[in-house]
Structures are given as structure tokens and as C-alpha cells.
Design a protein around this motif. Structure first.
Motif, short mmCIF file in Angstrom:
data_model
loop_
_atom_site.label_atom_id
_atom_site.label_comp_id
_atom_site.label_asym_id
_atom_site.label_seq_id
_atom_site.Cartn_x
_atom_site.Cartn_y
_atom_site.Cartn_z
N SER A 194 52.79 15.38 9.80
CA SER A 194 54.12 14.78 9.64
C SER A 194 54.83 15.26 8.38
O SER A 194 56.02 14.98 8.21
N GLY A 195 54.12 15.97 7.52
CA GLY A 195 54.74 16.48 6.30
C GLY A 195 55.28 17.89 6.45
O GLY A 195 55.50 18.57 5.44
N ILE A 196 55.51 18.33 7.68
CA ILE A 196 55.92 19.71 7.91
C ILE A 196 57.24 20.06 7.23
O ILE A 196 57.40 21.17 6.71
N LEU A 197 58.19 19.12 7.20
CA LEU A 197 59.47 19.42 6.56
C LEU A 197 59.31 19.52 5.04
O LEU A 197 60.00 20.33 4.39
N ILE A 198 58.40 18.74 4.47
CA ILE A 198 58.12 18.87 3.04
C ILE A 198 57.49 20.24 2.76
O ILE A 198 57.83 20.92 1.80
N ALA A 199 56.56 20.62 3.64
CA ALA A 199 55.94 21.94 3.49
C ALA A 199 56.97 23.05 3.60
O ALA A 199 56.93 24.03 2.84
N THR A 218 48.71 14.92 4.31
CA THR A 218 47.96 14.83 3.06
C THR A 218 48.53 15.87 2.10
O THR A 218 49.15 16.85 2.55
N ALA A 219 48.31 15.67 0.82
CA ALA A 219 48.86 16.60 -0.17
C ALA A 219 48.31 18.01 0.05
O ALA A 219 49.05 18.99 0.04
N TYR A 220 47.00 18.11 0.29
CA TYR A 220 46.39 19.42 0.50
C TYR A 220 46.91 20.06 1.79
O TYR A 220 47.21 21.26 1.82
N GLY A 221 47.02 19.26 2.84
CA GLY A 221 47.52 19.78 4.11
C GLY A 221 48.95 20.28 4.01
O GLY A 221 49.30 21.32 4.58
N VAL A 222 49.79 19.55 3.28
CA VAL A 222 51.18 19.97 3.10
C VAL A 222 51.24 21.29 2.34
O VAL A 222 52.00 22.20 2.69
N LEU A 223 50.43 21.42 1.29
CA LEU A 223 50.43 22.66 0.51
C LEU A 223 49.90 23.83 1.34
O LEU A 223 50.42 24.94 1.26
#
Length: 409
Positions: free
Chosen positions: A38-43, A176-181
Motif C-alpha cells: 500500500s506504500g507504492i505511491l510513497i515509493a 513497511t519502511a524496508y518494503g517501501v525503500l
């Protein structure tokens, strides 16, 4: 023999867009969604920020050093031969992996599963042949492919956004922070097309003005397209996009626009071809620059007298890409490419940071952010891609050390 200056601003922007749009929209969403959730846009925002910082460094360097070779030439001039070699080597290996990824993406959309490998090989061979007969033909064909690709992507975005109010997409996993990065590191692969513009500094008309403008225009256009497509995929497919070989075609089908499925497949195939064409061109120019300095065999430094292109370098690159297509998969190619390209831009930021105030076009803070971003993203890439990448980089360093020792003797 110098290369001919024939490319205009429009040509340069088209080549950059052809690289970025083909790479990002049709190849990277499935693996990136799989890790960023769900953090794809942040990524995507992180990848775009790092790419912008790197683009400003490339533009600043290209304005002072308007020659073929990109950061290979820039780092040699600003830092020293070893940093230039490592940058050039990382660029070549990373972008060769990108070529393989684009050939695989083209085949996934254009051919039945059992025919995908031979079709990918044929695409590489055909476009390398086009490159061997003049860069103006390359620029014209790339411009045509970009227009066709954008028309198809417009259909994807329209169908996805129109169907979003009635859609019930499968929920994406929590971020997750690691997943987004890691997702940002994979998405960065999609933004690297502006490097093709910088590496063609010896063929662009008025490079001091054209290259910086082309980089910013191409990158800005790609960001707009990526955001629209990302939103359409999330709102219509959600987690169902993970693992799909053709998620954008799935968007059109999920929206009920059955007629758009073939249109999207054609757009995907043309975008991938455009990216592959521009990528092969950029790698050939960096290979040419490295061969001129004997960092690669001098045999590759020959420029054809009639067509004024480095045909030997183009053929060598095509043969290596074909070899990768025969043994690798798409996810591995993307991870390996991101590893090489992030290290390449790390050195680009370091080179730009050393430039004096008289040639500075952008604040030093952008180069610092770009360098830190490259280090963070490369450290979060899949372990296998990083291990293989490290081994190949060390092999290149070993080759240069051996050559220098033999020359001294």
C-alpha cells in the motif's frame, strides 16, 4: 572520428521518454507492488525525488562536458580515471540488464508464452541493426514509438479511473519502511532513461542548452504518466497486479473495456521497443567512450565512416543482451539493473559536488540528497541482485587493474 551532431531538443526528449516510459510502466509495477504494498505511491515519490536529484547532477555535468560517455566522462574529468571507470562499468552492466528486461517485456505482451524467448532475441537483433544505420533513424523511430505508447497509456488511465468508483480491488499488503525503500529501488529502474540523453552529448545540437532542458522535460513527463498509471492499477486491481505479466492489460479488462486490451498490448510492445532502442544507443556510446580510453578493448572504439555510429560497440552490446535474455528472468534483470544504475548515479552526484561555483546550476544540497538516496536504495535491493552486481563490479575492477599492470610492464 567524432560523432555527428544531429539531435534536436525534441529528439533528445523523445529518447529519454522512450527509455523511461517503456521501462517503468510496463515492467516494474508487479515486483514493486509486491514489496511496497500500500506504500507504492510513497515509493514512487522517493524514486522520483532521487531521480530528480540525479538528473540535476547529470544536467550540470553534461553542460560542462558535452561529450559521449555520460558519467564515465564526467567522473574522469572531475574526480579521476578510476571513478570514471567504475561509473562507466556500472552503467554498462546495469543498462545491459535493462535491455534484457525490455526485450522480455516486449515479448510478454506481444507473443504467446512459448514464443517469448525467441521473440525477445529477435527484437534485440532487429533494433541493434537499426542503430547501426544512423542515430537520426533511431531518434525518428523512438519518437513514433513514444507517441503510440502514450496513446495506449491514456486508454489505461482513462479506463482505470473511470471504473474506480465501482471497482473492488484486492487489498494491498500493509507497507513497511524496508518494503517501501526496496520498492523505490525497483521503481528507480523506471526513471533512468534521462541518462540516455546525457550519454549522447556528442550528438546533440547545442548540448550546453539542450541537454539540461531535455533531461528536466523528459523526467517531468515520465512522473506525470507514472502517477496516473499507478493510481489506475491500485484502484482497479490492487494486490491482483502482483505477479501479473501484463498488469496494464488487466486494468482495461477489469474496467470492462475489453476493446482496450489489444490496444494496451500494442502500446506495451511499442513502449518496450522504444526503451530497448534508446537503451542500446546509450550503452553503445558509453562503450565507445570507454574503449577510446582503453578501459574496454580498443576494437570497440571504431566509428563507422559512412553512418557515423559505433557499430562494433552496438553489435557487442546486442550479443551480450541476447545472452542474458536466454538465461535470466524479468525480476532478476530489474534488480541487477537498479544495482548498477544506482552506483552510477552515486558517482555522478559525487562528480557534480566537486564542480566549482562558476559552473554550478543547482544547489549542492540536491547532489547530497541524490548521493544519500542512491546509497539507501541500493542497500535495500534484493540480496541476490546485489551479490551478483557486486561480483560483476569487482570483476571489472580486476580487469582494469590487470590491464594497467600489463601496460606498465
Amino acid at each position: 572520428m567524432p560523432l555527428a551532431r544531429r539531435l534536436t531538443l525534441v529528439d533528445a526528449v523523445a529518447i529519454g521518454l522512450g527509455s523511461m516510459i517503456g521501462a517503468g510502466v510496463f515492467a516494474v509495477w508487479s515486483p514493486a507492488l509486491g514489496v511496497a504494498g500500500s506504500g507504492i505511491l510513497i515509493a514512487l515519490a522517493i524514486a522520483a525525488l532521487v531521480a530528480f536529484c540525479n538528473a540535476t547532477s547529470s544536467a550540470q555535468l553534461a553542460a560542462v562536458h558535452p561529450v559521449a560517455g555520460g558519467t564515465y566522462a564526467y567522473a574522469r574529468a572531475e574526480i579521476g580515471p578510476w571513478s570514471g571507470f567504475i561509473a562507466g562499468w556500472c552503467f554498462v552492466i546495469g543498462k545491459i540488464a535493462s535491455c534484457a528486461a525490455m526485450a522480455m517485456t516486449f515479448a510478454a505482451y506481444a507473443a504467446p508464452e512459448s514464443w517469448r524467448t525467441p521473440v525477445a532475441v529477435l527484437a534485440v537483433a532487429a533494433l541493434a541493426t537499426v542503430n547501426c544505420f544512423g542515430v537520426t533513424r533511431t531518434a525518428l523511430l523512438t519518437r513514433i514509438l513514444v507517441v503510440l505508447s502514450l496513446l495506449g497509456l491514456a486508454a489505461v488511465a482513462a479506463s482505470g479511473l473511470a471504473a474506480a468508483p465501482q471497482a473492488s480491488p484486492a487489498p494491498l499488503p500493509d507497507a513497511t519502511a524496508y518494503g517501501v525503500l526496496q520498492g523505490a529501488g525497483l521503481l528507480f529502474f523506471a526513471f533512468a532513461g534521462y541518462a540516455r540523453i546525457a550519454t549522447m552529448g556528442e550528438e546533440v545540437i547545442d548540448p550546453v542548452r539542450t541537454i539540461p532542458r531535455a533531461i528536466v522535460l523528459a523526467l517531468g513527463g515520465a512522473v506525470v504518466v507514472y502517477v496516473l498509471v499507478a493510481v489506475a492499477v491500485m484502484l482497479t486491481l490492487g494486490a491482483d497486479a502482483v505477479g501479473s505479466a501484463h498488469p496494464l492489460a488487466d486494468v482495461a479488462e477489469a474496467a470492462g473495456w475489453s476493446w482496450a486490451g489489444p490496444v494496451v498490448r500494442i502500446a506495451a510492445a511499442t513502449a518496450s521497443l522504444g526503451a530497448l532502442l534508446a537503451l542500446i544507443t546509450g550503452i553503445g556510446r558509453t562503450t565507445l567512450a570507454m574503449a577510446r580510453e582503453a578501459d574496454l578493448p580498443r576494437f570497440l572504439a571504431v566509428v563507422d565512416e559512412r553512418w557515423q555510429v559505433p557499430q562494433r560497440a552496438e553489435v557487442a552490446v546486442a550479443l551480450i543482451v541476447i545472452g542474458i535474455v536466454l538465461v535470466a528472468d524479468l525480476r532478476g534483470a530489474i534488480g541487477f539493473s537498479s544495482f548498477g544504475v544506482l552506483l552510477y548515479y552515486l558517482i555522478a552526484n559525487a562528480a557534480a559536488l566537486r564542480q566549482g561555483a562558476d559552473v554550478r546550476r543547482y544547489p549542492k544540497a540536491l547532489q547530497v540528497i541524490g548521493a544519500i538516496g542512491c546509497l539507501v536504495l541500493v542497500s535495500t535491493l534484493p540480496a541476490l541482485a546485489s551479490l551478483i552486481g557486486t561480483g560483476v563490479v569487482l570483476a571489472g575492477i580486476g580487469y582494469r587493474m590487470l590491464r594497467l599492470r600489463l601496460v606498465v610492464r
